[in-house]
Design an enzyme around this catalytic site. Sequence first.
Site, PDB file in Angstrom:
ATOM      1  N   HIS A  18       0.845  -1.204   0.000  1.00 29.87           N
ATOM      2  CA  HIS A  18       0.000   0.000   0.000  1.00 29.87           C
ATOM      3  C   HIS A  18       0.878   1.251   0.000  1.00 29.87           C
ATOM      4  O   HIS A  18       0.635   2.192  -0.757  1.00 29.87           O
ATOM      5  CB  HIS A  18      -0.890   0.059   1.256  1.00 29.87           C
ATOM      6  CG  HIS A  18      -1.899  -1.027   1.357  1.00 29.87           C
ATOM      7  ND1 HIS A  18      -2.057  -1.773   2.505  1.00 29.87           N
ATOM      8  CD2 HIS A  18      -2.815  -1.496   0.480  1.00 29.87           C
ATOM      9  CE1 HIS A  18      -3.037  -2.650   2.330  1.00 29.87           C
ATOM     10  NE2 HIS A  18      -3.514  -2.505   1.101  1.00 29.87           N
ATOM     11  N   LYS A  42     -15.490  -6.753   8.053  1.00 26.98           N
ATOM     12  CA  LYS A  42     -14.217  -7.459   7.878  1.00 26.98           C
ATOM     13  C   LYS A  42     -13.562  -7.842   9.201  1.00 26.98           C
ATOM     14  O   LYS A  42     -12.510  -8.445   9.217  1.00 26.98           O
ATOM     15  CB  LYS A  42     -13.245  -6.604   7.062  1.00 26.98           C
ATOM     16  CG  LYS A  42     -13.543  -6.586   5.579  1.00 26.98           C
ATOM     17  CD  LYS A  42     -12.382  -5.996   4.827  1.00 26.98           C
ATOM     18  CE  LYS A  42     -12.577  -6.133   3.332  1.00 26.98           C
ATOM     19  NZ  LYS A  42     -11.413  -5.613   2.588  1.00 26.98           N
ATOM     20  N   ARG A  91      -2.949  -6.156  -7.535  1.00 25.66           N
ATOM     21  CA  ARG A  91      -1.804  -7.031  -7.279  1.00 25.66           C
ATOM     22  C   ARG A  91      -1.800  -8.225  -8.227  1.00 25.66           C
ATOM     23  O   ARG A  91      -0.793  -8.547  -8.815  1.00 25.66           O
ATOM     24  CB  ARG A  91      -1.845  -7.561  -5.834  1.00 25.66           C
ATOM     25  CG  ARG A  91      -1.676  -6.505  -4.777  1.00 25.66           C
ATOM     26  CD  ARG A  91      -1.915  -7.062  -3.378  1.00 25.66           C
ATOM     27  NE  ARG A  91      -3.289  -7.572  -3.288  1.00 25.66           N
ATOM     28  CZ  ARG A  91      -3.642  -8.754  -2.800  1.00 25.66           C
ATOM     29  NH1 ARG A  91      -2.747  -9.571  -2.312  1.00 25.66           N
ATOM     30  NH2 ARG A  91      -4.912  -9.129  -2.781  1.00 25.66           N
ATOM     31  N   SER A 129      -3.082  -7.625   3.397  1.00 27.40           N
ATOM     32  CA  SER A 129      -3.272  -7.406   4.838  1.00 27.40           C
ATOM     33  C   SER A 129      -3.714  -8.680   5.538  1.00 27.40           C
ATOM     34  O   SER A 129      -3.220  -9.011   6.615  1.00 27.40           O
ATOM     35  CB  SER A 129      -4.307  -6.298   5.065  1.00 27.40           C
ATOM     36  OG  SER A 129      -3.838  -5.075   4.565  1.00 27.40           O
TER      37      SER A 129
END
Length: 160
Positions: A18, A42, A91, A129
């Site tokens: 990031h 999340k 990505r 993450s």
Amino acid sequence: MVKKVIYPGTFDPLTNGHLDLIMRAAKIFSEIVLAIAANPSKNPLFNLEERVKLATQATQHLSNVTVMGFSDLLVDFARRQHTNLLIRGIRISSDFESEMQLMRINCHLMPNLENIFLFSNESLSYLSSSLIKEVALHGGNVQSFLPPNIAKAVMDRLYP
């Protein structure tokens, strides 16, 4: 450099991938708003206030980056910021599919919204993450994946 742009995400935690994208975008755009979504579905490791603080510390060397939290629709946040530009990181190929889906619904809600896709640096493309949290949860060393202040915060949270 042109325009103000929003880089939205949950950033739980903000990774070196990031940060690389933020630094690259900071060379292109006059102002970057790192928009951190509350996103309680999340089940984040850090609450919104903590993520904003950690990201602010990690980006303090970038004078044209502002970190802000938000808990409403991204398009409403964009309107309040008086911009219609979003940057999104890609990505891997599956990122593109999910980002396209998000782009389409956001553009339906805000027809003048523009999305700019930036591909991750190849050397950082494996970082996510959730994967980093999994490594940390199992006692793995995550220092090379995260800015130093965030790596410390992750380990302090998981192993107080």
